[in-house]
Design a protein around this motif. Structure first.
Motif, short mmCIF file in Angstrom:
data_model
loop_
_atom_site.label_atom_id
_atom_site.label_comp_id
_atom_site.label_asym_id
_atom_site.label_seq_id
_atom_site.Cartn_x
_atom_site.Cartn_y
_atom_site.Cartn_z
N UNK A 110 0.86 -1.18 0.00
CA UNK A 110 0.00 0.00 0.00
C UNK A 110 0.90 1.23 0.00
N UNK A 111 0.59 2.21 -0.84
CA UNK A 111 1.35 3.46 -0.90
C UNK A 111 0.55 4.55 -0.19
N UNK A 112 1.15 5.15 0.85
CA UNK A 112 0.51 6.20 1.63
C UNK A 112 1.40 7.43 1.60
N UNK A 113 0.83 8.56 1.22
CA UNK A 113 1.59 9.81 1.10
C UNK A 113 1.11 10.79 2.17
N UNK A 114 2.06 11.30 2.93
CA UNK A 114 1.76 12.26 3.99
C UNK A 114 2.38 13.62 3.64
N UNK A 115 1.57 14.67 3.65
CA UNK A 115 2.06 16.03 3.41
C UNK A 115 1.66 16.91 4.61
N UNK A 116 2.55 17.80 4.99
CA UNK A 116 2.30 18.64 6.16
C UNK A 116 1.05 19.49 5.94
N UNK A 117 0.20 19.55 6.94
CA UNK A 117 -1.03 20.33 6.86
C UNK A 117 -0.72 21.83 6.78
N UNK A 118 -1.53 22.60 6.06
CA UNK A 118 -1.37 24.06 6.06
C UNK A 118 -1.42 24.60 7.49
N UNK A 119 -0.49 25.48 7.81
CA UNK A 119 -0.47 26.08 9.13
C UNK A 119 0.38 25.33 10.14
N UNK A 120 0.89 24.17 9.75
CA UNK A 120 1.78 23.42 10.62
C UNK A 120 3.17 23.36 10.00
N UNK A 121 4.13 22.88 10.77
CA UNK A 121 5.47 22.71 10.24
C UNK A 121 6.02 21.38 10.73
N UNK A 122 6.93 20.82 9.92
CA UNK A 122 7.68 19.63 10.28
C UNK A 122 8.95 19.65 9.47
N UNK A 123 10.00 19.05 10.00
CA UNK A 123 11.26 18.97 9.28
C UNK A 123 11.07 18.37 7.89
N UNK A 124 10.11 17.46 7.77
CA UNK A 124 9.86 16.79 6.49
C UNK A 124 8.52 17.25 5.94
N UNK A 125 8.57 17.88 4.78
CA UNK A 125 7.34 18.40 4.18
C UNK A 125 6.46 17.30 3.62
N UNK A 126 7.07 16.19 3.23
CA UNK A 126 6.33 15.06 2.68
C UNK A 126 7.04 13.76 3.03
N UNK A 127 6.24 12.75 3.28
CA UNK A 127 6.76 11.41 3.50
C UNK A 127 5.91 10.45 2.67
#
Length: 448
Positions: free
Chosen positions: A340-357
């Motif tokens: 299964x391929x799952x793509x995670x992108x940072x929500x607007x208004x939040x921050x994380x070192x990784x913008x996408x996983x």
């Protein structure tokens, strides 16, 4: 870290949609245990015959093997089919992740040895029964926390990325475990340093009456460091709530005190690893998934690390695993499986070192076996691999070792390394109990 700027009305709609029980059809549910395995994988192999049919997994141990013995490779007689390296990686790119392609092209000599596919992952009838009972009952909050469901995989028929990741976040790897593990951090030039410790885990989530046993926490974790000498006796305890961020405490031997560790979460760098890994990278992904939007991209066939008993074989030590730039290629085994391929992108208004996983979850265990992590400019930065093997005594598929590569630093972290017999107890019911996982118990444990 800023708060979300999404209007509250939108939040209400999201919360409502996520809290609703799944809308899978009765016909789909009826296929669990038939055309689908009891946890939702496709039972049949592929048309080419390169992925076999699932026939129940290796739930019985290799003949003569007993818990506590050094691992035996049940597929030691398999012949390698071929290797993927810089000379042919483009030919196989459609069955690789971006990180796999990048690491092959980046490092001379890096290769993936491909072996026949063995669908070894399997679980107990108790897990299968609980998984089926979760269909239409399991619910998630707007934060991705667990509102209802326990004892098995929550969403064998996932409808979105959060549900797919919830399957991993609650995946069964033993109700109680005691492991002596090593974590190695590579250095420039081929050297490395090692931290060693004892891990105790308990998963109330898998009790028959989970919410009565502990209605607040679904998993509990204690790690006591035993090497190097400067860190001996240091302890961290992490409790994972059903619907909140992880809660952590540390015991500092020099102070003989237990202190709350509120920063041991999200993208805070893990101490002692030279900023090569964050807390939410641990175990491929760790903690509450509330800072990301999660998209279920679909399924694909992919070459992934699998049946990794070699990493725990007799006479294999840390020096045999850790090599300059990347781990020993002779120990790694790859097979063609569906993921299964799952793509995670940072929500607007939040921050994380990784913008996408981007996570690739093995269909037979719901475990991320590969992950590609991107920086805030959208460039591939880190690459993770989780090498699974089947621990029949549980029974469940668990990690033999997991690797965290920083492609900019040309260094990596290897975690969950178990060396020697007797150091991996996955059925440790008589060793620890629920009341072991408290700050007071942690203080007593630290003074022993």
């Amino acid at each position: 870290m800023s708060g979300s700027r999404i209007p509250m009305g939108v939040f209400a709609l999201v919360a409502l949609s996520l809290a609703m029980a799944g809308s899978v059809s009765a016909a789909d549910v009826a296929e669990l245990g038939k055309s689908l395995t009891p946890i939702g994988a496709e039972r049949a192999g592929n048309a080419e015959g390169t992925i076999p049919e699932w026939t129940g997994g290796d739930v019985k141990p290799v003949k003569g093997w007993q818990p506590g013995d050094v691992r035996v490779d049940p597929y030691a007689g398999d012949a390698k089919l071929f290797s993927i390296d810089a000379s042919n990686v483009d030919q196989y790119a459609d069955k690789l992740s971006a990180g796999q392609v990048a690491i092959i092209k980046r490092y001379d000599g890096y290769r993936m040895d491909i072996y026949p596919s063995r669908r070894s992952c399997g679980y107990s009838q108790q897990i299968y029964k609980a998984t089926r009972a979760n269909v239409g009952v399991a619910r998630l909050s707007e934060k991705g926390g667990i509102l209802d469901g326990s004892g098995g995989f929550l969403f064998p028929l996932p409808e979105n990325g959060l549900q797919a990741m919830a399957n991993y976040r609650t995946a069964f790897t033993g109700k109680y475990t005691n492991l002596k593990v090593n974590m190695a951090v590579s250095q420039t030039g081929g050297s490395y340093f090692v931290n060693t410790g004892i891990i105790h885990t308990y998963a109330p989530f898998y009790e028959a009456d989970a919410r009565e046993v502990d209605g607040q926490y679904m998993t509990k974790f204690v790690y006591k460091q035993t090497a190097p000498a400067a860190s001996v006796g240091s302890i961290i305890m992490t409790l994972q709530p059903y619907d909140n961020s992880n809660e952590s405490w540390v015991y500092i031997p020099g102070l003989r005190r237990v202190k709350k560790a509120p920063t041991a979460n999200y993208d805070t760098p893990v101490p002692g690893q030279d900023d090569l890994r964050t807390f939410d990278q641990t175990y491929m992904f760790n903690g509450l998934p509330d800072r990301y939007d999660w998209k279920l991209v679909g399924k694909k066939e992919m070459y992934i690390p699998y049946n990794a008993s070699r990493f725990r074989a007799k006479d294999v030590g840390i020096a045999d695993i850790i090599k300059d730039k990347y781990p020993n290629r002779d120990l790694a085994r790859y097979e063609l499986h569906r993921v299964w391929v799952v793509e995670a992108t940072v929500k607007p208004g939040w921050r994380n070192t990784f913008s996408k996983r981007v996570f690739y979850l093995d269909e037979d265990s719901w475990t991320p076996v590969v992950a590609d992590l991107y920086d805030t400019k959208g460039n591939l930065w880190r690459f993770q691999e989780n090498h699974l093997f089947m621990a029949s005594e549980i029974p469940a598929c668990v990690s033999a070792v997991d690797f965290y590569h920083d492609l900019n630093a040309d260094r990596y972290v290897a975690d969950n390394i178990v060396i020697g017999s007797g150091n991996a107890n996955y059925v440790a019911d008589d060793v620890v109990s629920n009341d072991f996982f408290t700050p007071d118990s942690m203080r007593r444990y630290g003074r022993r």
